[in-house]
Scaffold this motif. Structure first.
Motif, mmCIF file in Angstrom:
data_model
loop_
_atom_site.group_PDB
_atom_site.id
_atom_site.type_symbol
_atom_site.label_atom_id
_atom_site.label_comp_id
_atom_site.label_asym_id
_atom_site.label_seq_id
_atom_site.Cartn_x
_atom_site.Cartn_y
_atom_site.Cartn_z
ATOM 1 N N THR A 33 0.788 -1.176 0.124
ATOM 2 C CA THR A 33 0.110 -0.017 0.018
ATOM 3 C C THR A 33 0.819 1.349 0.004
ATOM 4 O O THR A 33 0.456 2.412 -0.528
ATOM 5 C CB THR A 33 -1.001 -0.198 1.220
ATOM 6 N N ASN A 34 2.101 1.141 0.453
ATOM 7 C CA ASN A 34 2.864 2.346 0.525
ATOM 8 C C ASN A 34 3.903 2.352 -0.572
ATOM 9 O O ASN A 34 5.067 3.149 -0.531
ATOM 10 C CB ASN A 34 3.658 2.436 1.886
ATOM 11 N N CYS A 35 3.715 1.828 -1.532
ATOM 12 C CA CYS A 35 4.494 1.727 -2.780
ATOM 13 C C CYS A 35 4.751 3.398 -3.226
ATOM 14 O O CYS A 35 3.576 3.863 -3.540
ATOM 15 C CB CYS A 35 3.718 1.070 -3.904
ATOM 16 N N PRO A 36 5.985 3.801 -3.482
ATOM 17 C CA PRO A 36 5.981 5.170 -3.995
ATOM 18 C C PRO A 36 5.207 5.403 -5.480
ATOM 19 O O PRO A 36 5.093 4.503 -6.283
ATOM 20 C CB PRO A 36 7.379 5.275 -4.107
ATOM 21 N N THR A 37 4.690 6.618 -5.484
ATOM 22 C CA THR A 37 3.856 6.913 -6.590
ATOM 23 C C THR A 37 4.603 6.583 -8.024
ATOM 24 O O THR A 37 4.052 6.272 -8.855
ATOM 25 C CB THR A 37 3.487 8.372 -6.479
ATOM 26 N N ALA A 38 5.880 7.096 -8.036
ATOM 27 C CA ALA A 38 6.696 6.954 -9.157
ATOM 28 C C ALA A 38 6.867 5.479 -9.715
ATOM 29 O O ALA A 38 7.007 5.124 -10.741
ATOM 30 C CB ALA A 38 7.997 7.302 -8.991
ATOM 31 N N TRP A 39 6.600 4.501 -8.573
ATOM 32 C CA TRP A 39 6.873 3.049 -8.937
ATOM 33 C C TRP A 39 5.519 2.365 -9.206
ATOM 34 O O TRP A 39 5.577 1.119 -9.648
ATOM 35 C CB TRP A 39 7.449 2.358 -7.756
ATOM 36 N N ARG A 40 4.439 2.932 -9.196
ATOM 37 C CA ARG A 40 3.262 2.160 -9.123
ATOM 38 C C ARG A 40 2.979 1.464 -10.392
ATOM 39 O O ARG A 40 2.289 0.407 -10.471
ATOM 40 C CB ARG A 40 2.207 3.272 -8.709
ATOM 41 N N HIS A 50 -4.056 -2.892 -5.347
ATOM 42 C CA HIS A 50 -3.062 -2.389 -4.762
ATOM 43 C C HIS A 50 -1.555 -2.750 -5.459
ATOM 44 O O HIS A 50 -1.574 -3.873 -6.024
ATOM 45 C CB HIS A 50 -2.707 -2.319 -3.302
ATOM 46 N N PRO A 51 -0.472 -2.040 -5.400
ATOM 47 C CA PRO A 51 0.889 -2.357 -6.075
ATOM 48 C C PRO A 51 1.193 -3.601 -5.192
ATOM 49 O O PRO A 51 0.707 -3.773 -4.156
ATOM 50 C CB PRO A 51 1.679 -1.132 -5.954
ATOM 51 N N THR A 52 2.019 -4.507 -5.963
ATOM 52 C CA THR A 52 2.321 -5.921 -5.114
ATOM 53 C C THR A 52 3.668 -5.878 -5.567
ATOM 54 O O THR A 52 4.447 -5.367 -6.484
ATOM 55 C CB THR A 52 1.689 -6.834 -5.796
ATOM 56 N N LEU A 53 4.431 -6.941 -4.655
ATOM 57 C CA LEU A 53 5.742 -7.560 -4.602
ATOM 58 C C LEU A 53 5.499 -8.975 -5.042
ATOM 59 O O LEU A 53 4.507 -9.581 -4.311
ATOM 60 C CB LEU A 53 6.664 -7.102 -3.749
ATOM 61 N N ILE A 54 6.330 -9.766 -5.839
ATOM 62 C CA ILE A 54 5.957 -11.112 -6.021
ATOM 63 C C ILE A 54 6.841 -11.997 -5.285
ATOM 64 O O ILE A 54 8.232 -11.758 -5.165
ATOM 65 C CB ILE A 54 6.269 -11.320 -7.678
ATOM 66 N N ARG A 170 2.714 -2.036 4.808
ATOM 67 C CA ARG A 170 2.774 -0.853 5.082
ATOM 68 C C ARG A 170 4.326 -0.484 5.374
ATOM 69 O O ARG A 170 4.439 0.753 5.553
ATOM 70 C CB ARG A 170 1.776 -0.401 6.253
ATOM 71 N N ILE A 171 5.160 -1.343 5.025
ATOM 72 C CA ILE A 171 6.566 -0.572 5.038
ATOM 73 C C ILE A 171 6.908 0.310 3.704
ATOM 74 O O ILE A 171 6.444 -0.197 2.669
ATOM 75 C CB ILE A 171 7.454 -2.137 5.233
ATOM 76 N N TRP A 172 8.108 1.038 4.077
ATOM 77 C CA TRP A 172 8.172 1.787 3.060
ATOM 78 C C TRP A 172 9.238 1.282 2.068
ATOM 79 O O TRP A 172 9.161 1.716 0.875
ATOM 80 C CB TRP A 172 8.535 3.020 3.387
ATOM 81 N N THR A 173 10.185 0.663 2.526
ATOM 82 C CA THR A 173 11.327 0.410 1.902
ATOM 83 C C THR A 173 11.326 -1.303 1.394
ATOM 84 O O THR A 173 11.106 -1.992 2.056
ATOM 85 C CB THR A 173 12.626 0.806 2.394
ATOM 86 N N LYS A 174 11.923 -1.497 0.128
ATOM 87 C CA LYS A 174 12.032 -2.616 -0.362
ATOM 88 C C LYS A 174 12.805 -3.550 0.369
ATOM 89 O O LYS A 174 12.693 -4.929 0.801
ATOM 90 C CB LYS A 174 12.188 -2.728 -1.867
#
Length: 251
Positions: A33-40, A50-54, A170-174
């Motif tokens: 949910t806290n994916c930066p807008t530039a990366w969405r 929502h944006p996701t990580l696999i 809700r974490i900010w960094t990958k």
């Protein structure tokens, strides 16, 4: 390590009827949910709100997740993830133990994973028939789809056990997200082992093995062999015959 792998082979052949099968491979998504807008754009896909990580994972019958590759942007599909995955690195580097086997009187050099239809026709993937014709292929499709539920069960149990993976991240960094995911996977496996549910107790990944001194040409040849479509089709047919033979002999 060698004895652990042999136990995995034995369990899968006993339970599922697939000889020399390492496990089932698939991917799942963690919504961010806290994916930066530039990366969405690179993390968003239509079937997720929502944006996701696999997470790419391989699980055996005991739900042990022994391969995990996490962090690819959610807009990718399973094939894109596979192209970035280190799943075949041990084989290409000459670290993996020997894995040749015989099925239906035909020898194959590398063992395999069960996969769904999106995966490519590699020598190391066995998929179900899309439109099976005849009793043999119908039986194989049923057996493959039943066995491949191991990875789906593993994902369900994993997410139920760790609610934070099931819910929005809700974490900010990958980097921190990866640390959380891999920590949960390690704890998941530790719990299975502690409860005596793991096929391989006191698992040892044999960290002392060193890569073989292979030339770039040798590595390229191994990589091509792993992706060989003719071997994929041949193995598919021989496994179909093997499962049919074992089924009819049991009857």
């Amino acid at each position: 390590m060698f004895s652990d792998i042999q136990r995995i082979y034995d369990v899968h052949e006993t339970v599922h009827g697939f000889p020399r099968m390492l496990g089932s491979i698939d991917c799942t998504h963690w919504e961010w949910t806290n994916c930066p807008t530039a990366w969405r754009g690179q993390h968003q896909r239509g079937n997720h709100s929502h944006p996701t990580l696999i997470l790419e994972a391989v699980a055996s019958y005991d739900l042990w997740i022994w391969h995990a590759f996490f962090g690819v942007a959610g807009a990718n599909n399973d094939i894109n993830v596979l192209d970035q995955s280190p799943i075949f690195d041990d084989i290409i580097d000459g670290v993996a133990p020997g894995s040749s086997f015989i099925v239906n009187n035909v020898e194959y050099e590398h063992v395999y994973y069960l996969a769904d239809g999106i995966y490519p026709e590699y020598a190391t993937f066995v998929k179900a028939y899309t439109s099976p014709i005849g009793e043999k292929r119908e039986l194989f499709k049923k057996a493959q789809e039943s066995a491949r539920k191991d990875i789906e069960r593993a994902f369900r149990v994993f997410k139920k056990k760790w609610a934070m993976i099931k819910n929005l991240c809700r974490i900010w960094t990958k980097e921190k997200i990866r640390n959380v995911m891999y920590t949960c996977i390690i704890l998941h496996n530790m719990i299975l082992e502690d409860k005596g549910l793991a096929v391989c107790q006191n698992y040892d990944d044999n960290p002392h093995m060193t890569p073989a001194q292979l030339s770039s040409e040798e590595k390229h040849a191994i990589r091509n062999a792993l992706r060989d479509r003719d071997t994929h089709l041949s193995l598919h047919g021989d496994l179909t015959e093997d499962i049919w033979t074992n089924c009819t002999s049991d009857d």
